[in-house]
Write a protein that holds these residues in place. Structure first.
Motif, short mmCIF file in Angstrom:
data_model
loop_
_atom_site.label_atom_id
_atom_site.label_comp_id
_atom_site.label_asym_id
_atom_site.label_seq_id
_atom_site.Cartn_x
_atom_site.Cartn_y
_atom_site.Cartn_z
N PRO A 233 -9.65 3.40 2.08
CA PRO A 233 -8.28 3.94 1.94
C PRO A 233 -8.22 5.44 1.81
O PRO A 233 -7.30 6.08 2.33
N TRP A 234 -9.20 6.06 1.14
CA TRP A 234 -9.14 7.50 0.93
C TRP A 234 -9.36 8.29 2.20
O TRP A 234 -9.02 9.48 2.28
N GLY A 235 -9.92 7.66 3.22
CA GLY A 235 -10.01 8.32 4.51
C GLY A 235 -8.63 8.57 5.09
O GLY A 235 -8.31 9.68 5.55
N PHE A 236 -7.80 7.53 5.06
CA PHE A 236 -6.42 7.68 5.53
C PHE A 236 -5.64 8.62 4.63
O PHE A 236 -4.89 9.49 5.12
N LEU A 237 -5.82 8.49 3.33
CA LEU A 237 -5.08 9.34 2.40
C LEU A 237 -5.45 10.81 2.58
O LEU A 237 -4.59 11.70 2.43
N GLY A 238 -6.70 11.08 2.89
CA GLY A 238 -7.11 12.46 3.13
C GLY A 238 -6.41 13.06 4.32
O GLY A 238 -5.91 14.20 4.27
N ILE A 239 -6.34 12.29 5.42
CA ILE A 239 -5.63 12.77 6.60
C ILE A 239 -4.15 12.93 6.31
O ILE A 239 -3.51 13.91 6.71
N LEU A 240 -3.58 11.97 5.59
CA LEU A 240 -2.16 12.04 5.23
C LEU A 240 -1.89 13.26 4.36
O LEU A 240 -0.87 13.95 4.54
N LEU B 272 1.79 2.53 0.44
CA LEU B 272 1.84 1.39 1.35
C LEU B 272 0.43 0.93 1.73
O LEU B 272 0.22 -0.24 2.05
N ARG B 273 -0.51 1.85 1.71
CA ARG B 273 -1.92 1.50 2.00
C ARG B 273 -2.65 1.06 0.74
O ARG B 273 -3.52 0.17 0.80
N LEU B 274 -2.30 1.63 -0.41
CA LEU B 274 -3.07 1.41 -1.64
C LEU B 274 -2.64 0.16 -2.40
O LEU B 274 -3.49 -0.56 -2.94
N TRP B 275 -1.35 -0.07 -2.51
CA TRP B 275 -0.87 -1.08 -3.44
C TRP B 275 -1.01 -2.52 -2.97
O TRP B 275 -1.35 -3.40 -3.78
N PRO B 276 -0.74 -2.85 -1.70
CA PRO B 276 -0.90 -4.25 -1.30
C PRO B 276 -2.37 -4.68 -1.36
O PRO B 276 -3.28 -3.88 -1.16
N GLU B 277 -2.58 -5.96 -1.65
CA GLU B 277 -3.93 -6.49 -1.67
C GLU B 277 -4.52 -6.47 -0.26
O GLU B 277 -3.81 -6.64 0.72
N GLU B 278 -5.83 -6.23 -0.18
CA GLU B 278 -6.49 -6.24 1.12
C GLU B 278 -6.46 -7.65 1.71
O GLU B 278 -6.60 -8.63 0.97
N PRO B 279 -6.27 -7.81 3.02
CA PRO B 279 -6.12 -6.74 4.01
C PRO B 279 -4.66 -6.38 4.29
O PRO B 279 -4.38 -5.75 5.31
N ASN B 280 -3.76 -6.78 3.39
CA ASN B 280 -2.34 -6.55 3.68
C ASN B 280 -1.97 -5.07 3.75
O ASN B 280 -1.05 -4.69 4.46
N GLY B 281 -2.69 -4.22 2.99
CA GLY B 281 -2.39 -2.80 3.05
C GLY B 281 -2.58 -2.25 4.45
O GLY B 281 -1.74 -1.48 4.96
N VAL B 282 -3.67 -2.64 5.10
CA VAL B 282 -3.93 -2.20 6.47
C VAL B 282 -2.87 -2.77 7.41
O VAL B 282 -2.32 -2.06 8.28
N LYS B 283 -2.56 -4.05 7.25
CA LYS B 283 -1.58 -4.69 8.13
C LYS B 283 -0.20 -4.06 7.99
O LYS B 283 0.49 -3.81 8.99
N ILE B 284 0.22 -3.82 6.75
CA ILE B 284 1.55 -3.24 6.52
C ILE B 284 1.63 -1.84 7.13
O ILE B 284 2.63 -1.46 7.74
N LEU B 285 0.57 -1.08 6.97
CA LEU B 285 0.57 0.28 7.51
C LEU B 285 0.61 0.26 9.03
O LEU B 285 1.35 1.04 9.65
N PHE B 286 -0.17 -0.62 9.66
CA PHE B 286 -0.11 -0.74 11.12
C PHE B 286 1.28 -1.18 11.56
O PHE B 286 1.82 -0.67 12.55
N PHE B 287 1.87 -2.13 10.85
CA PHE B 287 3.22 -2.60 11.17
C PHE B 287 4.22 -1.44 11.07
O PHE B 287 5.04 -1.22 11.97
N PHE B 288 4.14 -0.69 9.99
CA PHE B 288 5.03 0.44 9.73
C PHE B 288 4.93 1.46 10.86
O PHE B 288 5.94 1.89 11.44
N LEU B 289 3.70 1.86 11.19
CA LEU B 289 3.51 2.90 12.21
C LEU B 289 3.90 2.40 13.59
O LEU B 289 4.49 3.14 14.38
#
Length: 269
Positions: free
Chosen positions: A23-30, A125-142
């Motif tokens: 997650p911190w990879g994405f957060l760093g870019i964000l 949105l990436r951090l709070w949902p349980e894995e793998p939902n954080g990734v899925k929600i973020l992909f859905f959002f984007l």
């Protein structure tokens, strides 16, 4: 062509960043994108003859993001209050004070609170949902926002006739808005199916509705600032797209609304 080439290069990078990095990879870019967007916002303010600082504002928004992602809402609240105290206090030492202090302090505080809080929610949105939902929600959002934005752009460019907001964003049309809404719903249905997002039809529909409405509003808000400053694009950083502020306006604004819906309905928490 520049727009399409950038998308072809950027989308795979984001897929790898979100799907395979921690997650911190994405957060760093964000975080970097947020800082660059904030810097562009401050440039818009200067173009509108508002005297604002730079490095302190960027430091505070960076601190707010780190605190928010490490300590949640408490971290956001503490750093936000700190920014509201620090920025007007530092203004006392500026050589031009008190001239321009009202507009300057308001602009600096807004930069930290608006860009900081909305970017923090996007990170949550990436951090709070349980894995793998954080990734899925973020992909859905984007996916919903990017496909909807592309739908609005191409439909508006080829079929737009009726101006939606001529004084704020002259190129936006109701036809483009309709195209964006339709493609957002289509993207939501496709993304939910492909990702296996098990939220149920009504929740997917509600999230698509939030994104279809909020993303264009976020874009219009940034256009409001650009028109006031007399600048077309926040920068020339991204070929065919403008600056980071131009690219994040429709991403940051919907994030708190989507996160709020997920929390209120118990889908996240």
């Amino acid at each position: 062509m520049k727009r399409e080439l950038f998308a072809a290069a950027a989308i795979p990078i984001m897929v790898v960043t979100i799907g395979w990095l921690p997650p911190w990879g994405f957060l760093g870019i964000l975080g970097v994108a947020s800082l660059l967007a904030c810097d562009e916002y401050l440039k818009l303010a200067r173009a509108a003859d508002i005297v604002v600082g730079r490095w302190l504002v960027l430091f505070l928004i960076g601190a707010l993001l780190v605190a928010s992602w490490l300590h949640g809402v408490n971290g956001l609240a503490i750093t936000a209050v700190a920014a509201l105290v620090i920025l007007p206090t530092v203004r006392l030492a500026r050589p031009e004070s008190p001239q321009g202090s009202l507009a300057g302090v308001a602009t600096e505080c807004f930069a930290v609170l608006y860009l900081g809080a909305t970017a923090a929610c996007l990170g949550w949105l990436r951090l709070w949902p349980e894995e793998p939902n954080g990734v899925k929600i973020l992909f859905f959002f984007l996916a919903c926002i990017w496909v909807g934005d592309s739908g609005a752009y191409y439909v508006g460019k080829n079929f737009g006739r009726h101006k939606m907001s001529p004084t704020i964003s002259p190129n936006k049309t109701y036809e483009g808005l309709a195209g964006g809404i339709a493609t957002t719903y289509a993207a939501a249905a496709a993304a939910a199916f492909i990702l296996g997002l098990e939220f149920g039809f009504l929740h997917i529909f509600a999230l698509a509705t939030i994104l279809a409405a909020a993303a264009p509003v976020g874009d219009l808000i940034e256009s409001l600032f650009k028109r006031d400053s007399g600048i077309k694009d926040s920068s020339n950083l991204i070929p065919g797209h403008g600056g980071l502020l131009d690219r994040t306006d429709s991403l940051f604004y919907p994030a708190p609304l989507v996160l709020g819906y997920l929390l209120l309905t118990g889908l996240v928490g």
